[in-house]
Design a protein around this motif. Structure first.
Motif, PDB file in Angstrom:
ATOM      1  N   ARG A  32       0.885  -1.317   0.020  1.00 11.83           N
ATOM      2  CA  ARG A  32       0.081   0.124   0.084  1.00 11.83           C
ATOM      3  C   ARG A  32       0.856   1.434  -0.038  1.00 11.83           C
ATOM      4  N   ARG A  35       2.438   1.778  -3.468  1.00 12.41           N
ATOM      5  CA  ARG A  35       1.271   2.261  -4.352  1.00 12.41           C
ATOM      6  C   ARG A  35       1.099   3.778  -4.029  1.00 12.41           C
ATOM      7  N   ARG A  36       1.011   3.999  -2.711  1.00 15.56           N
ATOM      8  CA  ARG A  36       0.808   5.692  -2.685  1.00 15.56           C
ATOM      9  C   ARG A  36       1.884   6.347  -2.961  1.00 15.56           C
ATOM     10  N   GLU A  39       1.659   6.846  -6.675  1.00 16.01           N
ATOM     11  CA  GLU A  39       0.430   7.698  -7.068  1.00 16.01           C
ATOM     12  C   GLU A  39       0.936   9.395  -6.832  1.00 16.01           C
ATOM     13  N   LEU A  45       4.774   1.829 -11.162  1.00 13.78           N
ATOM     14  CA  LEU A  45       5.300   0.655 -10.484  1.00 13.78           C
ATOM     15  C   LEU A  45       6.048  -0.343 -11.523  1.00 13.78           C
ATOM     16  N   ARG A  50       4.112  -5.088 -10.185  1.00 15.09           N
ATOM     17  CA  ARG A  50       2.716  -5.133 -10.461  1.00 15.09           C
ATOM     18  C   ARG A  50       2.266  -6.696 -10.545  1.00 15.09           C
ATOM     19  N   ASP A  55      -4.183  -6.748  -7.030  1.00 16.82           N
ATOM     20  CA  ASP A  55      -4.901  -5.369  -7.037  1.00 16.82           C
ATOM     21  C   ASP A  55      -6.058  -5.260  -6.130  1.00 16.82           C
ATOM     22  N   ASP A  58      -4.313  -6.225  -2.189  1.00 14.95           N
ATOM     23  CA  ASP A  58      -3.108  -5.608  -1.692  1.00 14.95           C
ATOM     24  C   ASP A  58      -1.967  -6.612  -0.897  1.00 14.95           C
TER      25      ASP A  58
END
Length: 92
Positions: A32, A35-36, A39, A45, A50, A55, A58
């Motif tokens: 998580r 991913r943050r 973003e 990524l 990936r 998805d 997580d």
């Protein structure tokens, strides 16, 4: 390589280590966070990251332990998460 990409790579390593020790909650937190970071910094990524994360939930996926990996005649790989049942497909 930017600082964000370095941090994502480090979080990938930490998630892999946590999953190897069967600490799924910690591995999920690392996924998580990565991913943050991606973003917020508008960077993608890595492909390996990936492909080995779910998805939906997580989870960090380890083939044969947390995920089923199958190849199909159409020229693609199917990965199914054992935690939530989500399916991913990608060509080979």
């Amino acid at each position: 390589m930017t600082i964000a990409e370095e941090r994502i790579e480090r979080l990938h390593q930490l998630a892999s280590e946590a999953a190897a020790e069967r600490d799924t909650d910690l591995a999920r937190e690392y996924v998580r966070l990565a991913r943050r970071v991606a973003e917020r910094n508008r960077c993608g990524l890595p492909t390996e990251f990936r492909r080995f994360t779910c998805d939906e939930c997580d989870a960090y996926l380890r083939p044969g332990v947390d995920a089923r990996v199958r190849t199909r005649a159409g020229g693609h790989v199917v990965i199914r998460c054992e935690h939530c049942g989500a399916t991913k497909r990608y060509p080979y």
